[in-house]
Design an enzyme around this catalytic site. Structure first.
Site, PDB file in Angstrom:
ATOM      1  NE  ARG A   1       7.841   9.842   2.283  1.00  0.00           N
ATOM      2  CZ  ARG A   1       6.701  10.390   2.710  1.00  0.00           C
ATOM      3  NH1 ARG A   1       5.593   9.654   2.765  1.00  0.00           N
ATOM      4  NH2 ARG A   1       6.675  11.652   3.083  1.00  0.00           N
TER       5      ARG A   1
ATOM      6  CG  ASP B   1       2.560   6.145   2.657  1.00  0.00           C
ATOM      7  OD1 ASP B   1       1.641   5.378   2.983  1.00  0.00           O
ATOM      8  OD2 ASP B   1       3.626   6.266   3.295  1.00  0.00           O
TER       9      ASP B   1
ATOM     10  NE  ARG C   1      -3.724  -2.183   2.557  1.00  0.00           N
ATOM     11  CZ  ARG C   1      -4.542  -2.418   3.576  1.00  0.00           C
ATOM     12  NH1 ARG C   1      -4.456  -1.662   4.670  1.00  0.00           N
ATOM     13  NH2 ARG C   1      -5.429  -3.388   3.521  1.00  0.00           N
TER      14      ARG C   1
END
Length: 255
Positions: free
Chosen positions: A202, A52, A50
């Site tokens: 990230r 972002d 999934r």
């Protein structure tokens, strides 16, 4: 009821992530709306990961069960027709056994992050790379990255809203290299693991960028990891430089 696996490419900019949302556009919702044009009713596709809001997909993998027998070519063509004009494309399609699951059958997920160090404003690559204004020390970044390899408690590099039951993950690879492009010397990070925590990649990139700029030392990455404290993490990098590049299975479903 046949099961189909889809390889999906998408520009994450106009979407609030992969996962279907009631009030915002999503990649999943876009594909499911196209499926409803082919077979009436509610469709629920399952994806390998999934992504972002703002994160791109080079080769996301998803599966769906349909009532009708489609040839993979006809299904991908029909979906691409109904997906237009959204920036989502079905780049491959195959029939798989009902034991295949895009998420749970995956052995490894590979993410790519692109950084472009240059002073001039971005034009053609805007929204596709993270622009930083200063040159980065790749050797220092790779030294810092070496502390992250293997199995660790990655609490420091985990979003506070992460829903994973455990912060312990195994990082298989984090390679940093340069690629000469028409727009300048681009830095790329190749990150691989069986699974990731929310914002983990990230968070890695934001911390390693600080190492490359000289604000942190490579050893500070080890200290941050061992702190098991979100406050020890560097700034989280923006989403638009991140791509879900590929997903590995025991046998490729597209072979």
């Amino acid at each position: 009821m046949p099961r189909y696996v889809l390889a999906v490419e998408y520009d994450g900019a106009p979407f609030h992530g992969w996962q279907r949302q009631a009030d915002h556009p999503s990649v999943q919702g876009t594909i499911e709306a196209a499926l409803a044009r082919l077979e009436k009713g509610t469709h629920n596709i399952a994806a390998a990961g999934r992504t972002d809001k703002g994160v791109h997909g080079l080769r996301q993998v998803a599966h769906v069960d349909l009532a009708r027998d489609w040839t993979p070519f006809r299904l991908s063509e029909a979906l691409n027709y109904h997906i237009k004009p959204h920036p989502v494309a079905i780049v491959d399609c195959a029939i798989v056994p009902d034991t295949f699951h895009a998420r749970f059958s995956a052995l490894e997920r590979r993410y790519l992050f692109r950084i472009l160090p240059r002073r001039a404003p971005l034009t053609l690559t805007k929204g596709r790379v993270w622009q930083v204004k200063q040159k980065l020390d790749l050797a220092a970044m790779q030294e810092g990255a070496s502390h992250l390899l293997g199995q660790h408690d990655f609490t420091t590099f985990r979003s506070t809203i992460c829903q994973s039951l455990s912060p312990i993950k195994t990082l298989d690879k984090l390679d940093i290299f340069e690629v000469e492009t028409e727009y300048g010397l681009e830095i790329r990070l190749d990150v691989r693991a069986r699974s990731f925590l929310h914002n983990q990649v990230r968070s890695f990139v934001g911390t390693l960028e600080r190492v490359g700029s000289g604000s942190l030392k490579p050893a500070d990455v080890k200290a941050a990891l061992e702190a098991r404290d979100r406050a020890a993490c560097g700034p989280v990098s923006p989403p638009h430089g991140l791509y879900l590049a590929s997903v590995t299975y025991e046998t490729s479903p597209f072979a």
